[in-house]
Scaffold this motif. Structure first.
Motif, PDB file in Angstrom:
ATOM      1  N   VAL A 109       0.838  -1.195   0.000  1.00 34.27           N
ATOM      2  CA  VAL A 109       0.000   0.000   0.000  1.00 34.27           C
ATOM      3  C   VAL A 109       0.876   1.249   0.000  1.00 34.27           C
ATOM      4  N   PHE A 110       1.906   1.233   0.834  1.00 37.28           N
ATOM      5  CA  PHE A 110       2.897   2.312   0.867  1.00 37.28           C
ATOM      6  C   PHE A 110       4.279   1.671   0.875  1.00 37.28           C
ATOM      7  N   ASP A 111       5.319   2.504   0.826  1.00 35.54           N
ATOM      8  CA  ASP A 111       6.684   1.964   0.818  1.00 35.54           C
ATOM      9  C   ASP A 111       6.887   1.010   1.996  1.00 35.54           C
ATOM     10  N   ASN A 112       6.289   1.356   3.151  1.00 40.82           N
ATOM     11  CA  ASN A 112       6.533   0.616   4.398  1.00 40.82           C
ATOM     12  C   ASN A 112       5.257  -0.004   4.977  1.00 40.82           C
ATOM     13  N   LEU A 113       4.216  -0.164   4.172  1.00 40.75           N
ATOM     14  CA  LEU A 113       2.954  -0.721   4.683  1.00 40.75           C
ATOM     15  C   LEU A 113       2.337  -1.673   3.650  1.00 40.75           C
ATOM     16  N   TYR A 114       2.033  -2.877   4.106  1.00 45.94           N
ATOM     17  CA  TYR A 114       1.462  -3.913   3.238  1.00 45.94           C
ATOM     18  C   TYR A 114       0.183  -4.445   3.859  1.00 45.94           C
ATOM     19  N   TYR A 115      -0.744  -4.863   2.997  1.00 47.08           N
ATOM     20  CA  TYR A 115      -1.975  -5.503   3.462  1.00 47.08           C
ATOM     21  C   TYR A 115      -1.776  -7.009   3.448  1.00 47.08           C
ATOM     22  N   VAL A 116      -1.928  -7.637   4.617  1.00 50.85           N
ATOM     23  CA  VAL A 116      -1.762  -9.093   4.719  1.00 50.85           C
ATOM     24  C   VAL A 116      -2.998  -9.725   5.377  1.00 50.85           C
ATOM     25  N   GLY A 117      -4.120  -9.026   5.281  1.00 51.95           N
ATOM     26  CA  GLY A 117      -5.358  -9.528   5.855  1.00 51.95           C
ATOM     27  C   GLY A 117      -6.164 -10.324   4.846  1.00 51.95           C
ATOM     28  N   TYR A 148       5.093   6.073   3.894  1.00 51.89           N
ATOM     29  CA  TYR A 148       5.852   6.780   2.852  1.00 51.89           C
ATOM     30  C   TYR A 148       5.387   6.309   1.482  1.00 51.89           C
ATOM     31  N   ASP A 149       5.223   7.271   0.590  1.00 49.78           N
ATOM     32  CA  ASP A 149       4.885   6.950  -0.793  1.00 49.78           C
ATOM     33  C   ASP A 149       5.996   7.524  -1.663  1.00 49.78           C
ATOM     34  N   ALA A 150       6.782   6.637  -2.277  1.00 45.90           N
ATOM     35  CA  ALA A 150       7.970   7.059  -3.020  1.00 45.90           C
ATOM     36  C   ALA A 150       8.804   8.033  -2.183  1.00 45.90           C
ATOM     37  N   GLY A 151       8.919   7.706  -0.900  1.00 43.49           N
ATOM     38  CA  GLY A 151       9.755   8.490  -0.007  1.00 43.49           C
ATOM     39  C   GLY A 151       9.062   9.658   0.657  1.00 43.49           C
ATOM     40  N   LYS A 152       7.884  10.025   0.176  1.00 46.01           N
ATOM     41  CA  LYS A 152       7.189  11.179   0.759  1.00 46.01           C
ATOM     42  C   LYS A 152       6.370  10.726   1.965  1.00 46.01           C
ATOM     43  N   GLY A 159      -3.018  16.650  11.263  1.00 47.53           N
ATOM     44  CA  GLY A 159      -2.060  16.231  10.238  1.00 47.53           C
ATOM     45  C   GLY A 159      -2.355  14.872   9.623  1.00 47.53           C
ATOM     46  N   VAL A 160      -3.479  14.265   9.988  1.00 43.86           N
ATOM     47  CA  VAL A 160      -3.738  12.898   9.497  1.00 43.86           C
ATOM     48  C   VAL A 160      -4.164  12.936   8.030  1.00 43.86           C
ATOM     49  N   GLN A 161      -3.477  12.142   7.219  1.00 47.18           N
ATOM     50  CA  GLN A 161      -3.759  12.126   5.782  1.00 47.18           C
ATOM     51  C   GLN A 161      -4.232  10.770   5.275  1.00 47.18           C
ATOM     52  N   VAL A 162      -4.002   9.732   6.080  1.00 49.27           N
ATOM     53  CA  VAL A 162      -4.331   8.379   5.630  1.00 49.27           C
ATOM     54  C   VAL A 162      -5.177   7.706   6.704  1.00 49.27           C
ATOM     55  N   ARG A 163      -6.347   7.229   6.325  1.00 52.03           N
ATOM     56  CA  ARG A 163      -7.190   6.443   7.235  1.00 52.03           C
ATOM     57  C   ARG A 163      -6.901   4.964   6.997  1.00 52.03           C
ATOM     58  N   ILE A 164      -6.625   4.276   8.079  1.00 51.93           N
ATOM     59  CA  ILE A 164      -6.444   2.829   7.972  1.00 51.93           C
ATOM     60  C   ILE A 164      -7.587   2.180   8.744  1.00 51.93           C
ATOM     61  N   PRO A 211      -2.376  10.553  -7.956  1.00 49.47           N
ATOM     62  CA  PRO A 211      -2.451  10.623  -6.492  1.00 49.47           C
ATOM     63  C   PRO A 211      -2.576   9.228  -5.882  1.00 49.47           C
ATOM     64  N   HIS A 212      -2.110   9.113  -4.643  1.00 49.33           N
ATOM     65  CA  HIS A 212      -2.247   7.817  -3.953  1.00 49.33           C
ATOM     66  C   HIS A 212      -3.693   7.668  -3.477  1.00 49.33           C
ATOM     67  N   PRO A 213      -4.378   6.579  -3.853  1.00 54.28           N
ATOM     68  CA  PRO A 213      -5.813   6.478  -3.525  1.00 54.28           C
ATOM     69  C   PRO A 213      -6.124   6.374  -2.032  1.00 54.28           C
ATOM     70  N   PHE A 214      -5.134   6.064  -1.201  1.00 50.76           N
ATOM     71  CA  PHE A 214      -5.396   5.995   0.242  1.00 50.76           C
ATOM     72  C   PHE A 214      -4.969   7.273   0.971  1.00 50.76           C
ATOM     73  N   VAL A 215      -4.419   8.228   0.257  1.00 46.64           N
ATOM     74  CA  VAL A 215      -4.145   9.540   0.868  1.00 46.64           C
ATOM     75  C   VAL A 215      -5.389  10.395   0.677  1.00 46.64           C
TER      76      VAL A 215
END
Ligand SMILES: [Zn+2]
Length: 287
Positions: free
Chosen positions: A54-62, A193-197, A232-237, A262-266
């Motif tokens: 989903v992001f550079d450092n976040l994966y869905y494993v559910g 992070y998305d492409a480092g951002k 500052g929250v930009q992503v809902r999980i 754009p990232h669809p989860f931002v």
């Protein structure tokens, strides 16, 4: 989360699901994939969705009806929530499919004690060096909760207090105790992070009050606290994909995303609108 009937997401899903019987009925539209993933919780073939980044450092494993997330760091892995029943191996298999080694899991964060989030942790606790973190009062609740399928339960480990942090390598996750769904539901607050951002992500571990007035009051107070800290929250999980009616559409958009899209989860507005809905619904419950 179980058996709550009043959140807006559930109301919408309930309308969409009118007449649903698991098979296509003449004269009715077939259930959408999202609706089937929500409802057919025993359909193992359907539920075992492929893991994805989903992001550079976040994966869905559910699976389809309940989430599990992998956070990667430069010093090992952090898992958030662990599934239940027939799916307790699913996060581990998914982690392997993604090219990581489950033996590198250092922490498991359990958003709340309900078994669809915690039962798989007993299996993961067998791995050497893994620490499990859950809200203090939820460890007590876990041992007292009904366990109709006789799931093996994880042993009490780190008892999280409000504001505690988990740091692994250069990653720090802040845990807020936001009771109401359960006595010590966690809010998981961290950077993706998305492409480092960097983006601030927030996972509210239980987005509906438990039964009774006291739980509803506690829930409303938790929602008010989120409103105080959500700037500052930009992503809902979400803990369950069905809590976000667009979840699987976002996943599809993510898979076909082109450079510069754009990232669809931002979606900061989505987060704030959701918290406002929860506030309104919780206040209505107390009127
Ligand atoms: Zn729950």
């Amino acid at each position: 989360m179980r058996a709550k009937t009043w959140t807006p997401a559930i109301v919408v899903a309930g309308l969409l699901g009118t007449g649903f019987s698991g098979v296509e009925v003449a004269g009715q539209a077939p259930a959408s994939r999202a609706e089937r993933l929500r409802r057919e919780t025993d359909n193992v073939a359907l539920q075992n969705v492929a893991p994805f980044k989903v992001f550079d450092n976040l994966y869905y494993v559910g699976v389809g009806y309940v989430g599990s997330r992998l956070v990667t760091t430069n010093q090992g892995l952090i898992l958030i929530d662990t599934l239940e029943g027939a799916y307790t191996e699913h996060p581990l298999e998914s982690i392997r499919k993604l090219g990581f080694d489950p033996r590198n899991i250092k922490y498991v964060i359990l958003t709340h004690y309900h078994l669809d989030h915690t039962a798989g942790a007993a299996r993961i606790q067998e791995l050497p060096g893994v620490r499990l973190a859950m809200g203090d009062a939820d460890w007590d609740a876990l041992t007292q909760a009904p366990n109709p399928k006789a799931e093996r339960l994880p042993r009490r480990d780190i008892a999280v207090k409000d504001g505690d942090t988990i740091t692994l390598g250069s990653t720090t996750i802040t845990l807020h105790v936001l009771g109401g769904h359960t006595p010590a539901t966690l809010g998981v607050d961290f950077t993706v992070y998305d492409a480092g951002k960097p983006y601030r992500a927030f996972m509210f571990g239980g987005a509906a009050p438990g039964p009774g007035r006291e739980a509803a009051e506690q829930f409303l107070a938790s929602v008010k606290r989120i409103e105080q800290m959500q700037d500052g929250v930009q992503v809902r999980i979400v803990t369950h994909p069905w809590m976000d009616p667009e979840f699987w559409d976002r996943v599809d958009r993510l898979a076909t995303r082109k450079p510069g899209d754009p990232h669809p989860f931002v979606a900061p507005d989505v987060f704030r609108a959701w918290i406002a809905e929860l506030d309104e619904a919780a206040a209505a419950r107390l009127r």
